[in-house]
Design an enzyme around this catalytic site. Sequence first.
Site, mmCIF file in Angstrom:
data_model
loop_
_atom_site.group_PDB
_atom_site.id
_atom_site.type_symbol
_atom_site.label_atom_id
_atom_site.label_comp_id
_atom_site.label_asym_id
_atom_site.label_seq_id
_atom_site.Cartn_x
_atom_site.Cartn_y
_atom_site.Cartn_z
ATOM 1 N N ASN A 129 0.764 -1.314 0.095
ATOM 2 C CA ASN A 129 -0.028 -0.093 0.101
ATOM 3 C C ASN A 129 0.827 1.222 0.049
ATOM 4 O OD1 ASN A 129 0.609 -0.746 2.795
ATOM 5 N ND2 ASN A 129 -0.708 0.725 3.555
ATOM 6 N N LYS A 139 12.387 -7.782 1.113
ATOM 7 C CA LYS A 139 11.452 -8.564 0.375
ATOM 8 C C LYS A 139 10.173 -7.723 0.273
ATOM 9 C CE LYS A 139 8.048 -11.398 -0.452
ATOM 10 N NZ LYS A 139 6.963 -10.668 -1.199
ATOM 11 N N VAL A 184 -0.570 -12.387 9.236
ATOM 12 C CA VAL A 184 0.577 -12.820 8.924
ATOM 13 C C VAL A 184 1.650 -12.364 9.624
ATOM 14 C CG1 VAL A 184 2.456 -12.178 6.868
ATOM 15 C CG2 VAL A 184 -0.132 -12.351 6.260
ATOM 16 N N GLU A 199 4.415 -3.814 12.518
ATOM 17 C CA GLU A 199 3.649 -2.980 12.192
ATOM 18 C C GLU A 199 2.266 -3.516 11.608
ATOM 19 O OE1 GLU A 199 1.429 -0.308 10.413
ATOM 20 O OE2 GLU A 199 3.197 0.316 9.523
ATOM 21 N N LEU A 200 1.495 -3.534 12.185
ATOM 22 C CA LEU A 200 0.312 -4.536 11.793
ATOM 23 C C LEU A 200 -1.102 -3.846 11.678
ATOM 24 C CD1 LEU A 200 0.913 -7.442 14.397
ATOM 25 C CD2 LEU A 200 2.222 -6.985 11.819
ATOM 26 N N CYS A 213 -2.769 1.963 6.461
ATOM 27 C CA CYS A 213 -3.166 1.362 7.929
ATOM 28 C C CYS A 213 -3.587 2.056 9.066
ATOM 29 C CB CYS A 213 -1.673 0.505 8.236
ATOM 30 S SG CYS A 213 -0.548 1.685 8.664
ATOM 31 N N GLU A 247 -11.755 -7.042 -4.696
ATOM 32 C CA GLU A 247 -12.996 -7.941 -4.486
ATOM 33 C C GLU A 247 -13.364 -8.182 -2.923
ATOM 34 O OE1 GLU A 247 -11.562 -11.518 -6.361
ATOM 35 O OE2 GLU A 247 -12.104 -10.827 -8.421
ATOM 36 N N GLU A 297 -10.481 -4.626 9.553
ATOM 37 C CA GLU A 297 -9.928 -3.794 8.648
ATOM 38 C C GLU A 297 -10.412 -4.019 7.323
ATOM 39 O OE1 GLU A 297 -5.473 -2.058 8.496
ATOM 40 O OE2 GLU A 297 -5.453 -4.251 8.529
ATOM 41 N N ILE A 298 -11.099 -3.206 6.692
ATOM 42 C CA ILE A 298 -11.340 -3.244 5.280
ATOM 43 C C ILE A 298 -10.203 -2.580 4.507
ATOM 44 C CG2 ILE A 298 -13.047 -2.238 3.704
ATOM 45 C CD1 ILE A 298 -14.993 -1.744 5.912
#
Length: 494
Positions: free
Chosen positions: A167, A190, A247, A265-266, A299, A348, A397-398
């Site tokens: 993002n 990565k 994840v 950082e989620l 986020c 989607e 979290e959309i």
Amino acid sequence: MPLDAIPAPVRKPIPRGQLLINGLWRDARDGATMVTTDPTTEAEITTVARASAADAEAAIAAAYDAFETGPWSRMRHEDRAKILFRMADLLDDRVDDFAIREAMDMGMPYRDFCDVIMPHCSGLFRFFAGQAMAHMDGAYRTSYESNIRILTRREPLGVVGAITPWNFPLALTCSKIAPALAAGNVVIHKPASDTPLTALALAQVALDAGVPEGVYNLITGPGGVIGDALVKSPRVDKIAFTGSTSVGMNLIRNGADTVKHQTMELGGKSPNIIFADANMEAALQAAFWGIFWNKGEVCVAGSRILIERSIYDEFVERFSALARDAVLGDPLDPKTQLGPIATKSEYEKILGYVEEGKRTARLTAGGGAPKIGGKGLFIEATVFADASNDLRISQEEIFGPVVPLIPFEDEEDAIRLANATTYGLASGIQTSDLGRALRLADRIKAGTVWLNTWHKYHPNAPFGGYKMSGYGREQGAEALENYTQYKTVWANLG
């Protein structure tokens, strides 16, 4: 200059991407590649190398050797800082290339990238270059015994695996790479498989700035394969990750066997609290950009708007009107406010939440997925009124341009609703009462609290979450704590 007077940049061919291992660009060992796609045109941009576990092991070996035998960790702080300053200058010089890449790769508006993202990214390298010189030296301490001296040293951790999301591909990479390199670590980056284009350009910047071979490695490919190799390797000392909570939890579990340092950082579901005494115009703008900047793929988006009951109806009407007028379009068009959703799978998923919202709340704006010129992964700025805090659209979290509007009664009710989530990444309070703002800021369980604003960032301000939004901090001098370790040396002077 008026927006319609700014010439729109144009798409350009992007060269095929390779892996950077030990200072050399190379294909994946098995020759595999993957496609990256433009979400505006839905056309192929280019192909990049698809690394395997063997490629990951090669990058780990190169990085480990560079740390153990190379000059970077032993280099004078001033010399390391010079290279980081050079990287910052090269980023600024190449802003147009980076901006076009990010617009094509994930739909970030070109002007937003140039005006906001790149100054922040180059600023991160300048800030941590200064931190390397100011805060990486040791300190002598005294002991109870006159002949004993204590030296406390800060040393780099070693090999850092930086795993970054799609993002904000460049910004969330620089927030890891800059402090890691400043502290004397070596890096394996990565990037997200869907948005690798600025990662490739940043790796070239590192080479051009004079980062020694093996110190900066880039491997593109599937997260499961590469992430697994990095987190399980005993030669990787730290994982710095930004991404989903699910994840992140897997990385934490898999890193336990090697007791790996990790920064997480989620996710977030950040509340934006609007009080009746707030400046209405300013609060509307803070709420609009809080959720709809970068089409909600943020986020720390203000993805739950809590509104005091006495102004609820007025706010719903005016905010919904702003959302209905939001300009969707090509991110290379200066007039665009919301570009396309970055990937088909995210598109989607968001549409699924839109349908959920239609069943459980009142749609007052958006809800559609128009095509522009018959193409593009566009979703309108979508607003749901009369929502309760326990709905899926209010708790999950959309990660898109969708927001519920939730009424509250008083300060206690606002705090209860704000904290009634598993997340704690960011929050905001819009009020003219500074005492109330500070009082509530003390009670909100979130790593960032914005007062009468939203989306303010600076390299010197630490960033990170509470609760299931993660741990550790990026940015600020505090970030160096996550990339260094302390050693205490006791000296008997005789």
